[in-house]
Scaffold this motif. Structure first.
Motif, short mmCIF file in Angstrom:
data_model
loop_
_atom_site.label_atom_id
_atom_site.label_comp_id
_atom_site.label_asym_id
_atom_site.label_seq_id
_atom_site.Cartn_x
_atom_site.Cartn_y
_atom_site.Cartn_z
N GLU A 84 0.77 -1.14 0.02
CA GLU A 84 -0.01 -0.15 -0.05
C GLU A 84 0.86 1.30 0.03
O GLU A 84 0.60 2.19 -0.86
CB GLU A 84 -0.92 -0.10 1.18
N VAL A 85 1.57 1.37 0.71
CA VAL A 85 2.85 2.33 0.74
C VAL A 85 3.52 2.42 -0.36
O VAL A 85 3.60 3.70 -1.14
CB VAL A 85 3.68 2.39 1.92
N GLN A 86 3.67 1.53 -1.10
CA GLN A 86 4.53 1.53 -2.38
C GLN A 86 3.84 2.32 -3.44
O GLN A 86 3.95 2.84 -4.30
CB GLN A 86 5.07 -0.07 -2.97
N LYS A 87 2.48 1.72 -3.56
CA LYS A 87 1.43 2.44 -4.31
C LYS A 87 1.40 3.89 -4.09
O LYS A 87 1.35 4.65 -5.21
CB LYS A 87 0.15 1.98 -4.22
N ILE A 88 1.60 4.59 -3.09
CA ILE A 88 1.60 6.03 -2.76
C ILE A 88 2.54 6.42 -3.12
O ILE A 88 2.89 7.65 -3.90
CB ILE A 88 1.36 6.10 -1.18
N ILE A 89 4.04 5.85 -3.03
CA ILE A 89 5.17 6.45 -3.47
C ILE A 89 5.12 6.42 -4.94
O ILE A 89 5.80 7.31 -5.47
CB ILE A 89 6.15 5.87 -2.64
N GLU A 90 4.90 5.45 -5.40
CA GLU A 90 4.81 5.29 -7.04
C GLU A 90 3.91 6.46 -7.50
O GLU A 90 4.45 7.07 -8.50
CB GLU A 90 4.32 3.97 -7.52
N ALA A 91 2.92 6.59 -6.98
CA ALA A 91 1.92 7.69 -7.62
C ALA A 91 2.82 9.17 -7.44
O ALA A 91 2.72 10.12 -8.17
CB ALA A 91 0.52 7.74 -6.75
N SER A 92 3.52 9.44 -6.20
CA SER A 92 4.34 10.47 -6.01
C SER A 92 5.36 10.57 -6.99
O SER A 92 5.53 11.79 -7.50
CB SER A 92 4.69 10.30 -4.45
N ASN A 93 5.86 9.48 -7.23
CA ASN A 93 6.97 9.53 -8.11
C ASN A 93 6.63 9.80 -9.57
O ASN A 93 7.62 10.55 -10.46
CB ASN A 93 7.69 8.17 -8.26
N THR A 132 4.52 12.02 -10.49
CA THR A 132 4.20 13.38 -10.64
C THR A 132 5.38 14.29 -10.35
O THR A 132 5.22 15.35 -10.43
CB THR A 132 2.88 13.84 -9.97
N PHE A 133 6.58 13.67 -9.80
CA PHE A 133 7.84 14.34 -9.26
C PHE A 133 8.21 15.29 -10.43
O PHE A 133 8.17 16.88 -10.00
CB PHE A 133 8.51 13.37 -8.90
N SER A 134 8.24 15.04 -11.54
CA SER A 134 8.89 15.86 -12.69
C SER A 134 7.82 17.19 -13.03
O SER A 134 8.21 18.22 -13.08
CB SER A 134 8.84 15.21 -14.01
N ASP A 135 6.42 16.87 -12.73
CA ASP A 135 5.43 17.80 -12.96
C ASP A 135 5.73 18.89 -12.04
O ASP A 135 5.44 20.11 -12.16
CB ASP A 135 4.11 17.31 -12.84
N PHE A 136 6.30 18.54 -10.52
CA PHE A 136 6.18 19.71 -9.73
C PHE A 136 7.53 20.09 -9.71
O PHE A 136 7.39 21.41 -9.30
CB PHE A 136 6.22 18.86 -8.10
N THR A 137 8.55 19.42 -10.20
CA THR A 137 9.68 20.07 -10.44
C THR A 137 9.66 21.20 -11.50
O THR A 137 10.33 22.21 -11.43
CB THR A 137 11.02 19.35 -10.46
N ASN A 138 8.96 20.89 -12.43
CA ASN A 138 9.04 21.63 -13.86
C ASN A 138 8.04 22.83 -13.49
O ASN A 138 8.01 23.69 -14.30
CB ASN A 138 8.53 20.88 -14.96
N LYS A 139 7.18 23.03 -12.67
CA LYS A 139 6.34 24.05 -12.26
C LYS A 139 7.22 25.24 -12.21
O LYS A 139 6.66 26.38 -12.09
CB LYS A 139 5.26 23.74 -10.98
N ASN A 140 8.44 25.04 -11.14
CA ASN A 140 9.51 25.95 -11.00
C ASN A 140 8.72 27.01 -10.03
O ASN A 140 9.12 28.17 -10.06
CB ASN A 140 9.96 26.62 -12.14
N ASP A 141 8.06 26.58 -9.06
CA ASP A 141 7.20 27.42 -8.28
C ASP A 141 7.33 27.18 -6.69
O ASP A 141 6.57 27.74 -5.92
CB ASP A 141 5.65 27.59 -8.40
N GLY A 142 8.31 26.29 -6.70
CA GLY A 142 8.25 26.00 -5.07
C GLY A 142 7.32 24.63 -4.67
O GLY A 142 7.64 24.20 -3.34
#
Length: 150
Positions: free
Chosen positions: A28-37, A39-49
């Motif tokens: 269950e934790v792995q599913k949460i981490i995979e979902a976070s991973n 979208t990781f690039s989406d958040f870094t590419n926003k460049n808004d903190g």
């Protein structure tokens, strides 16, 4: 003798049941981490903190060939202004206590926005369960390739 066999069997069943519970909770934790991973690039590419919200308040980032970046201000500074990239993480191992903290071992592949491969490497992240959910507490990564001189 019969009592020892019965007790041994019950003890073995107890350990087996406990292991099954842990595996299920880690999945269950792995599913949460995979979902976070994902979208990781989406958040870094926003460049808004906004990437900082993925980290605990006292998190540290350990980038290759550089000093550790600890706390929201330093982590934001590391990602802000970086190149637009897409990163795919593939979890190799996940272990720990699914109620408090787990360690993720992953491989990554980084491409530019057109899909051209820029890098690949490995990642170790210690995830901590917080009131807001699972967040990165320690994040260390390195390339599989030598640092470019220049």
């Amino acid at each position: 003798m019969k009592t020892k066999i019965i007790l041994s069997t019950l003890l073995m069943l107890t350990f087996w049941c406990n292991a099954q519970t842990t595996d299920s909770a880690l999945k269950e934790v792995q599913k949460i981490i995979e979902a976070s991973n994902k979208t990781f690039s989406d958040f870094t590419n926003k460049n808004d903190g906004s990437i900082v919200a993925r980290y605990t308040d006292d998190a540290c980032l350990f980038p290759p060939n550089g000093e550790p970046k600890c706390g929201a201000k330093q982590i934001d500074s590391f990602f802000r202004g970086g190149p637009q990239v897409h990163v795919i993480f593939t979890i190799q191992n996940l272990y720990g206590d699914p109620k408090t903290a787990v360690t993720e071992e992953s491989f990554y592949e980084m491409t530019d926005m057109n899909g051209k491969k820029l890098d690949d490497g490995k990642v170790i992240v210690i995830w901590k369960k917080t009131k807001e959910g699972w967040k990165m507490h320690r994040d260390m990564f390195s390339s599989n390739h030598p640092a470019k001189q220049g």
